[in-house]
Design a protein around this motif. Structure first.
Motif, short mmCIF file in Angstrom:
data_model
loop_
_atom_site.label_atom_id
_atom_site.label_comp_id
_atom_site.label_asym_id
_atom_site.label_seq_id
_atom_site.Cartn_x
_atom_site.Cartn_y
_atom_site.Cartn_z
N VAL A 19 0.83 -1.21 0.00
CA VAL A 19 0.00 0.00 0.00
C VAL A 19 0.86 1.25 0.00
N GLN A 20 0.22 2.33 -0.48
CA GLN A 20 0.87 3.64 -0.49
C GLN A 20 0.06 4.60 0.35
N TRP A 21 0.68 5.69 0.73
CA TRP A 21 -0.01 6.71 1.52
C TRP A 21 -1.28 7.16 0.81
N SER A 22 -1.22 7.24 -0.52
CA SER A 22 -2.36 7.71 -1.31
C SER A 22 -3.54 6.72 -1.32
N ASP A 23 -3.35 5.54 -0.75
CA ASP A 23 -4.46 4.58 -0.65
C ASP A 23 -5.34 4.85 0.56
N THR A 24 -4.96 5.82 1.37
CA THR A 24 -5.79 6.19 2.51
C THR A 24 -7.17 6.61 2.00
N ALA A 25 -8.19 5.90 2.44
CA ALA A 25 -9.54 6.09 1.91
C ALA A 25 -10.48 5.15 2.66
N GLU A 26 -11.74 5.21 2.30
CA GLU A 26 -12.71 4.25 2.81
C GLU A 26 -13.09 3.31 1.68
N TYR A 27 -13.18 2.03 1.99
CA TYR A 27 -13.41 1.00 0.98
C TYR A 27 -14.73 0.30 1.27
N PHE A 28 -15.52 0.17 0.23
CA PHE A 28 -16.84 -0.44 0.36
C PHE A 28 -16.97 -1.65 -0.55
N CYS A 29 -17.41 -2.74 0.03
CA CYS A 29 -17.76 -3.92 -0.73
C CYS A 29 -19.26 -3.84 -1.04
N ALA A 30 -19.66 -4.32 -2.21
CA ALA A 30 -21.08 -4.24 -2.58
C ALA A 30 -21.47 -5.48 -3.37
N VAL A 31 -22.72 -5.84 -3.24
CA VAL A 31 -23.26 -6.97 -3.99
C VAL A 31 -24.50 -6.50 -4.73
N ARG A 32 -24.63 -6.96 -5.96
CA ARG A 32 -25.77 -6.52 -6.77
C ARG A 32 -26.57 -7.71 -7.27
N ASN A 33 -27.88 -7.63 -6.99
CA ASN A 33 -28.86 -8.49 -7.64
C ASN A 33 -30.05 -7.58 -7.91
N ASN A 34 -30.05 -6.94 -9.05
CA ASN A 34 -30.92 -5.80 -9.37
C ASN A 34 -30.45 -4.57 -8.61
N ASP A 35 -30.83 -4.41 -7.34
CA ASP A 35 -30.32 -3.23 -6.64
C ASP A 35 -29.01 -3.55 -5.93
N MET A 36 -28.28 -2.51 -5.60
CA MET A 36 -26.92 -2.64 -5.06
C MET A 36 -26.96 -2.45 -3.54
N ARG A 37 -26.36 -3.41 -2.82
CA ARG A 37 -26.26 -3.28 -1.37
C ARG A 37 -24.80 -3.16 -0.97
N PHE A 38 -24.54 -2.25 -0.03
CA PHE A 38 -23.18 -1.97 0.38
C PHE A 38 -22.90 -2.46 1.79
N GLY A 39 -21.65 -2.79 2.05
CA GLY A 39 -21.21 -3.03 3.41
C GLY A 39 -21.02 -1.71 4.13
N ALA A 40 -20.69 -1.79 5.42
CA ALA A 40 -20.55 -0.58 6.24
C ALA A 40 -19.27 0.18 5.96
N GLY A 41 -18.36 -0.43 5.20
CA GLY A 41 -17.13 0.25 4.85
C GLY A 41 -15.98 -0.06 5.78
N THR A 42 -14.77 0.03 5.25
CA THR A 42 -13.54 -0.11 6.05
C THR A 42 -12.68 1.10 5.77
N ARG A 43 -12.34 1.79 6.85
CA ARG A 43 -11.46 2.95 6.70
C ARG A 43 -10.02 2.48 6.75
N LEU A 44 -9.26 2.81 5.71
CA LEU A 44 -7.85 2.46 5.65
C LEU A 44 -7.02 3.72 5.86
N THR A 45 -6.13 3.67 6.81
CA THR A 45 -5.16 4.75 7.03
C THR A 45 -3.78 4.17 6.78
N VAL A 46 -3.06 4.80 5.84
CA VAL A 46 -1.70 4.36 5.55
C VAL A 46 -0.74 5.43 6.06
N LYS A 47 0.13 5.03 6.97
CA LYS A 47 1.10 5.97 7.53
C LYS A 47 2.33 6.05 6.63
N PRO A 48 2.79 7.28 6.37
CA PRO A 48 3.95 7.42 5.48
C PRO A 48 5.23 6.92 6.15
#
Lengths: 114, 110
Positions: free
Chosen positions: B81-110
């Motif tokens: 990983v790089q510092w620029s990957d710091t973000a929130e990441y969401f997994c989602a599944v679609r069967n007609n409509d899209m459902r998301f997970g609660a998200g994972t916050r990633l913090t990358v320390k330089p």
């Protein structure tokens, strides 16, 4: 440029004052959807639309209305906003409703209800 | 209806560390799976998607995910990983409509 446009980006209002958040896409997408994003809860679907004049409730539809009179527009209406509707709202669209179409998101609307 | 679970709420890594974010879904039928990334102050952007074929999917920015049907999982990985990957990441599944997970916050320390 292909995009989903939401307006406004930021909105502060008071309890009970009706408001509309607009959403427009220029990609001729069939499917459109509204989500709210709250810390620790991810994105929760409010309403979605599979085509013109076809709308369905998502997971958290209470207190919201939508309409889909034209293909490109999908406004979100809060008839009587309450503080628990303070949130970050995203509109999204996809080409079709079939399963492998990714969603394209707008830039979000941060709503504060006091 | 389908649902998605992301078990890691906040992950903190140092640059060059390897990343794996967990995602499990519950749905008995055919699903289509997505990972989205949300950089601070921005909207969600598609990282990668799976709908059929090779269960190892490569996405943008060096990310990949593996679909394991028997485990109902679609974990996201990145070797370094790089510092620029710091973000929130969401997994989602679609069967007609899209459902998301609660998200994972990633913090990358330089």
């Amino acid at each position: 440029e292909a995009q989903v446009t939401q307006n406004p980006r930021y909105l502060i209002t008071v309890t009970g004052k009706k408001l509309t958040v607009t959403c427009s896409q220029n990609m001729n997408h069939e499917y459109m959807s509204w989500y709210r994003q709250d810390p620790g809860l991810g994105l929760r679907q409010i309403y979605y639309s599979m085509n013109v004049e076809v709308t369905d409730k998502g997971d958290v539809p209470e207190g919201y209305k939508v309409s889909r009179k034209e293909k490109r527009n999908f406004p979100l209406i809060l008839e009587s906003p309450s503080p628990n509707q303070t949130s970050l709202y995203f509109c999204a669209s996809s080409l079709y409703t079939n399963d492998n179409s990714p969603l394209h998101f707008g830039n979000g609307t941060r709503l504060t209800v006091t | 209806a389908q649902s998605v679970s992301q078990h890691n709420h906040h992950v903190i890594l140092s640059e060059a560390a390897s990343l794996e974010l967990g995602c499990n879904y519950s749905y008995g039928g055919t699903v289509n799976l997505f990972w989205y990334v949300q950089y601070p102050g921005q909207h969600l952007q598609l990282l990668l998607k799976y709908f059929s074929g090779d269960p190892l999917v490569k996405g943008i920015k060096g990310f990949e995910a593996e679909f394991i049907k028997s485990k109902f999982s679609f974990n996201l990985r990145k070797p370094s990983v790089q510092w620029s990957d710091t973000a929130e990441y969401f997994c989602a599944v679609r069967n007609n409509d899209m459902r998301f997970g609660a998200g994972t916050r990633l913090t990358v320390k330089p």
